[in-house]
Design an enzyme around this catalytic site. Structure first.
Site, short mmCIF file in Angstrom:
data_model
loop_
_atom_site.label_atom_id
_atom_site.label_comp_id
_atom_site.label_asym_id
_atom_site.label_seq_id
_atom_site.Cartn_x
_atom_site.Cartn_y
_atom_site.Cartn_z
N GLN A 126 -13.72 -55.95 0.95
CA GLN A 126 -13.22 -57.28 1.04
C GLN A 126 -12.35 -57.73 2.32
O GLN A 126 -11.91 -58.62 2.53
CB GLN A 126 -12.24 -57.67 -0.17
CG GLN A 126 -12.73 -57.15 -1.55
CD GLN A 126 -11.79 -57.52 -2.62
OE1 GLN A 126 -11.81 -58.39 -3.18
NE2 GLN A 126 -10.89 -56.55 -2.83
N VAL A 161 -11.81 -58.01 6.36
CA VAL A 161 -12.59 -58.60 7.53
C VAL A 161 -11.95 -58.02 8.65
O VAL A 161 -12.54 -58.46 9.78
CB VAL A 161 -12.32 -60.07 7.59
CG1 VAL A 161 -12.92 -60.95 6.38
CG2 VAL A 161 -10.78 -60.58 7.72
N HIS A 186 -16.83 -60.39 2.68
CA HIS A 186 -16.13 -61.42 3.19
C HIS A 186 -16.34 -61.68 4.68
O HIS A 186 -15.75 -62.67 5.39
CB HIS A 186 -14.60 -61.40 2.96
CG HIS A 186 -14.38 -61.75 1.47
ND1 HIS A 186 -13.45 -61.42 0.78
CD2 HIS A 186 -15.06 -62.23 0.29
CE1 HIS A 186 -13.41 -61.36 -0.57
NE2 HIS A 186 -14.61 -61.94 -0.94
N CYS A 245 -26.60 -73.57 16.05
CA CYS A 245 -27.67 -72.78 16.28
C CYS A 245 -27.66 -71.41 15.67
O CYS A 245 -28.71 -70.79 15.80
CB CYS A 245 -27.83 -72.59 17.88
SG CYS A 245 -26.65 -71.36 18.50
N CYS A 253 -25.23 -74.02 22.78
CA CYS A 253 -25.51 -75.35 22.24
C CYS A 253 -24.40 -76.44 22.01
O CYS A 253 -24.52 -77.48 22.06
CB CYS A 253 -26.37 -75.08 21.02
SG CYS A 253 -25.26 -75.05 19.55
N SER A 288 -5.60 -55.98 -5.23
CA SER A 288 -5.30 -56.19 -6.74
C SER A 288 -6.24 -57.14 -7.23
O SER A 288 -6.00 -57.68 -8.47
CB SER A 288 -3.93 -57.23 -6.40
OG SER A 288 -4.10 -58.17 -5.49
N LEU A 313 -2.24 -45.11 -0.30
CA LEU A 313 -3.71 -44.55 -0.19
C LEU A 313 -3.94 -43.65 0.91
O LEU A 313 -4.83 -42.71 0.72
CB LEU A 313 -4.41 -45.94 0.22
CG LEU A 313 -4.71 -46.68 -1.07
CD1 LEU A 313 -5.33 -48.33 -0.38
CD2 LEU A 313 -6.13 -46.21 -1.68
ZN LIG Z 1 -24.75 -72.82 19.13
#
Ligand SMILES: [Zn+2]
Length: 284
Positions: free
Chosen positions: A109, A111, A127, A138, A189, A228, A270
């Site tokens: 989970q 990032v 995620h 684009c 773009c 959790s 952990l």
């Molecule tokens: Zn773009």
């Protein structure tokens, strides 16, 4: 078992964990608690700071320039902390167990990209990941490091060293600081750039969810590390495993929403748990 502070329940949980890992085919579901030992604060863990304010939603982010400026200014500061974090003993132990074939797959989970940095390149980032940026027009994906260079040029001298960091790379900043931040468009773009992470108010892409269900279906056991299970996007896999009769073990310092579904719980740090468990599985 030689982990300081282990209770009888922890010892039983550790024994279950070693037994399940030794039998192979374990799928890991990791959360923010796994990264606290890398210096990334949990939302609510022991070393963590409770998040002040609510995270930006997808609707807010896509809805206005001002919201995007606020997001990128805060994230510009928060990204520093995420980018310099390194995988800890827990991430390394998971990778060791994967290479030895005891762990079949990792779903995270988080990032922060720390499983990948530890060598677990097959980890499914439920995620998304902060190290990538996606253009909403684009759909081109590019690296955050590249964008960071451009933001750095556009905002020379922008600094807030004392900011409080959240695990999604968001940092607390004074509102005045945010107003003068300059954001960068897609270099191809001119479209709106968004970090390649799932915002609140946004769904995890269906194929990714499907992939995770397949991994959980094939699992001999599901082991939750440092979550959790507050958000449904992770909890649903624990419910799915439990319904199928697949054993669930949860390693987390603090209660979780999945505790009633687990056959064993371990409430210890952990890094220590995973290092010890990896050692025991090797010698089993
Ligand atoms: Zn773009």
């Amino acid at each position: 078992m030689t982990i300081p502070g282990a209770t009888a329940a922890d010892a039983a949980g550790l024994a279950a964990l070693v037994r399940l890992l030794a039998a192979r085919g374990v799928v890991v579901l990791s959360g923010a608690g796994l990264s606290t030992e890398s210096g990334i604060p949990d939302y609510r863990g022991e070393s963590g700071s409770r998040r002040r304010g609510t995270p930006m939603t997808y609707q807010e982010f896509t809805g206005s320039d001002a919201a995007r400026r606020r997001y990128w200014a805060r994230s510009h500061v928060g990204w520093r902390a995420i980018a310099r974090a390194e995988p800890n003993a827990g991430h390394h132990a998971v990778e060791q167990l994967r290479r030895s074939g005891h762990v079949a797959a990792v779903i995270t989970q988080n990032v922060d990209g720390l499983h990948h940095a530890a060598g677990t390149r097959t980890a499914v980032e439920l995620h998304g990941g902060l190290r990538r940026v996606v253009c909403l027009e684009c759909r081109r994906t590019s690296s955050r490091a590249e964008l960071d260079g451009r933001l750095e040029e556009l905002n020379a001298g922008f600094r807030e060293e004392s900011a409080q960091i959240n695990p999604d790379g968001d940092a607390e900043l004074a509102p005045g600081l945010v107003d003068c931040f300059r954001i960068a468009p897609c270099p191809v773009c001119g479209g709106v750039l968004k970090p390649d992470v799932v915002f609140f108010g946004e769904n995890v892409p269906k194929p990714r969810v499907q992939r995770c269900f397949e991994l959980v279906d094939a699992a001999q056991a599901l082991v939750v590390l440092g979550s959790s299970l507050t958000v449904l996007s992770g909890l649903r896999f624990v419910r799915h495993a439990a319904r199928a009769g697949t054993p669930v073990v949860i390693v987390n310092q603090g209660r979780t929403r999945g505790d009633d579904l687990a056959e064993a719980l371990v409430a210890l740090p952990l890094g220590a748990v995973l290092t010890e468990v990896a050692r025991m599985v090797r010698s089993a």
